[in-house]
Structure formats: C-alpha cells, structure tokens
Design an enzyme around this catalytic site. Structure first.
Site, mmCIF file in Angstrom:
data_model
loop_
_atom_site.group_PDB
_atom_site.id
_atom_site.type_symbol
_atom_site.label_atom_id
_atom_site.label_comp_id
_atom_site.label_asym_id
_atom_site.label_seq_id
_atom_site.Cartn_x
_atom_site.Cartn_y
_atom_site.Cartn_z
ATOM 1 N N HIS A 157 0.942 -1.151 0.006
ATOM 2 C CA HIS A 157 -0.157 -0.051 -0.115
ATOM 3 C C HIS A 157 1.043 1.335 0.008
ATOM 4 O O HIS A 157 0.364 2.489 0.062
ATOM 5 C CB HIS A 157 -0.940 0.087 1.193
ATOM 6 N N ASP A 192 -2.664 -10.549 -2.205
ATOM 7 C CA ASP A 192 -3.366 -10.083 -0.878
ATOM 8 C C ASP A 192 -4.643 -9.708 -1.110
ATOM 9 O O ASP A 192 -5.070 -9.561 -2.281
ATOM 10 C CB ASP A 192 -2.431 -8.861 -0.680
ATOM 11 N N HIS A 194 -6.335 -7.287 -0.151
ATOM 12 C CA HIS A 194 -6.452 -5.986 -0.590
ATOM 13 C C HIS A 194 -5.708 -5.563 -1.897
ATOM 14 O O HIS A 194 -4.519 -6.025 -1.993
ATOM 15 C CB HIS A 194 -5.872 -4.859 0.571
ATOM 16 N N ASP A 281 -3.990 -12.769 4.007
ATOM 17 C CA ASP A 281 -5.332 -12.243 4.490
ATOM 18 C C ASP A 281 -6.377 -12.651 3.742
ATOM 19 O O ASP A 281 -7.581 -12.319 3.820
ATOM 20 C CB ASP A 281 -5.328 -10.583 4.841
HETATM 21 ZN ZN LIG Z 1 -3.943 -7.138 2.788
#
Ligand SMILES: [Zn+2]
Length: 341
Positions: A157, A192, A194, A281
């Site tokens: 990120h 991931d 996200h 995750d």
């Molecule tokens: Zn993540």
C-alpha cells in the site's frame, strides 16, 4: 529455498488503528512474524538475516524527502509540546498544493495516507530491514532461483511518498527494481486480499513491469479508491496494469481461477521472473480479510505458482493474527516447493 527475516523488524510495534470511527488495536503486530517463522520451521526452512542493502536501493522507488521523513519523524514529533506516543496525521492535503510543508505536523499529513501507519521509535529500523529482506530475495531470484522474504511491516500500500494500510516502504517494488537492474523482465503478482494500490501507483506508467492484482472489490473494501478493473495503466504502461477484483467472500474456486487468469497474462507479457506479493489475509479466518479461501486453497495457489516455473521473489504482505497463519504459510511454500522441484 532460501528465506530471509531481519530480527530488527520486531521493533516496529504500532498501537493505533482507526476502525469504523473507533480507535482500535493495530493488527500489524510483531507476533505475526513469529507465527510465520513457525511455518518455515515446519518445512525445515531456516531464515537468514539479510545483508544491509546498498545505499540507494530504497530511493529507486521512494523519494529522498519521504525516506528522510520516515527516518526522522519520530524524533521531530517527540519534541512537539504534548506529543502523543506515535506519529499520526490529523490533516491531509486533499487539495494538493505546490508547497511541501516544513513542519512535522504538515509533513505527517503529507506522507501518512491513513491512520493505519503510526510511526513509533522502532519504525524506521524495522521498515529499512524489512526492505533488506525483500532485496535479498530479489538478488536470489535474479540468479534464477526462488526465495522468500518475511517482510514485516508489509509494503504494497506504500506509494512513492505516501504510507498507508500498515505499509511504509514498497518491498515488492524495491525487489522488482533490483531484478530489473540485473537485466530481468519481471511481473509483480499481488494476491493479498487488498488491492496493491501503492505498487500500482509506482508502476502505473511503466511498460517494463507488468502489475497484476487479485483482491476484494474495492467498491466495498480497503483501499476503496483504487483497484478497479478499468485501471489498465497509462502512457508506456497502458495495458501493463491488470486488476482482477473478486466479490466479498470469494472462495477457493474463484480465487484460484483468477490466479490462473493472472498467470496467463504474465506468460503473454513474456516475464522471465516474478515478484509475488503474498498476502495470507485471503484466508476465511483473517481478522482483516474479505474472502473465504481455505488453507487447502492456499496450498493449491502455491502449486500453481511453482508450476509456472519462474524464478520468484516471494514477498510477505498481509496476513494477520489468526489460528491458521502458521498453517497457511507452510501450505503455500510446501505447494510451491513441491510443484517447482
Ligand atoms: Zn492485505
């Protein structure tokens, strides 16, 4: 397979996290690394301390002023009257102006994109050493083998000069730059849960790196503003950015199907090596997760990746404290090693 982990990364111990208007405990805790190391030990993989990366490696991806901010922010913040125990923003330049602020409060708002990235006294040594682990894995991949970096905190990120979502330095993008400097043509695959918005921002106008991300649909999930299928790259990078969003709750079948699609794109791009942003995750029991992937599904993903046959720098991204975290890293690497041997 060589694996890398720097013990100094345990010094990063963030406390604060904002969740639905509530100040909560930050989930990106040092105990994550202990559970991941237990998974490596189960496969008889012994993590090596990475060497310190050469000066200048981090600035292939991040601006000098951002790196200086990360290194000095805690000391400057501590001198503020009544300072809290962590560096946290309270204002952001949502209408960006031309002027880089001189004070620590302004710079904190400039560089910390959300409330998941508090800076404490141990943050800088930890993030620098996490990037060293990624560089070490990339150096191995550049020689034609695969390696794993237990990089904590994660990185995908983080953009050129904005931290966010538990990430400060973009370990995967730094790894890709190391491989490109060795003459490679890598793809970055991000699995991931996200979207890897920082990696996308860094590579968006680049034609020499393919970025593919499989993640929960950002219309209902972090990072909200990026990760949509119509974001395909710009300029020389047009067509070299591929987002494969999946609905909330996606299961093994949907997730593995998207990985097969991603590997097809990577083959057509002609990548000779891979940086894998491995977020665990995606598992159904992850506290920050949004999918329903099982440990068995994670093992099958490892097999798919191993069968692809590309020298791979596997970089740890998310995967928070849950009972199966140790099982999940062991399942992925076991599947990868079984299929690639
Ligand atoms: Zn993540």
């Amino acid at each position: 397979m060589r694996t890398f982990y720097a013990a100094e990364t345990a010094q990063h111990a963030p406390k604060t996290f904002m969740l639905r208007g509530r100040i909560a405990q930050n989930e990106e805790r040092a105990e994550r690394a202990e559970r991941l190391l237990a998974g490596l030990a189960r496969l008889d993989l012994k993590a090596e301390e990475p060497p310190a990366a050469p000066a200048g490696t981090r600035s292939t991806v991040h601006s000098i002023r951002y790196l200086e901010f990360l290194e000095t922010a805690y000391a400057a913040w501590s001198k503020l009257p009544g300072a809290g125990e962590e560096v946290l923003p309270n204002t952001h330049p949502l209408l960006p102006g031309p002027t880089y602020p001189t004070g620590i409060v302004g710079r904190t708002g400039w560089h910390l994109g959300d409330l998941a990235v508090p800076i404490g006294p141990g943050t800088w040594p930890a993030v620098a050493r996490a990037a060293d682990a990624a560089v070490a894995a990339a150096e191995v991949a550049a020689t034609g083998a695969s390696a794993y970096a237990l990089a904590r905190p994660p990185g995908h990120h983080a953009s050129r000069e904005v931290a966010g979502g538990h990430c400060f330095l973009n370990n995967a993008a730094i790894a890709a730059e190391v491989m490109i400097a060795r003459g490679a043509r890598p793809a970055i695959l991000d699995i991931d849960v996200h979207h890897g918005n920082g990696t996308q921002a860094i590579t968006y106008d680049r034609g020499d790196i393919l970025f593919v991300s499989i993640h929960t649909d950002p219309s209902s999930f972090y990072p909200w503003f990026w990760g949509y299928a119509h974001e395909t790259g710009a300029g020389a990078g047009e067509g070299a950015n591929i987002n494969l969003p999946l609905p909330v709750g996606a299961d093994d079948e949907a997730w593995l199907g998207a990985i097969r699609v991603a590997l097809g794109h990577i083959a057509r791009f002609g990548a000779d090596s891979l940086v894998l942003s491995l977020g665990l995750d995606i598992h159904a029991s992850d506290p920050l997760g949004g999918m329903s992937v099982t440990t068995e599904g994670i093992g099958r993903a490892g097999e798919l990746m191993g069968r692809a046959g590309l020298p791979t720098a596997i970089i740890q991204e998310g995967g928070y404290l849950s009972e199966p975290l140790t099982d999940n890293i062991a399942a992925f690497l076991s599947g990868f090693l079984g299929a690639s041997s």
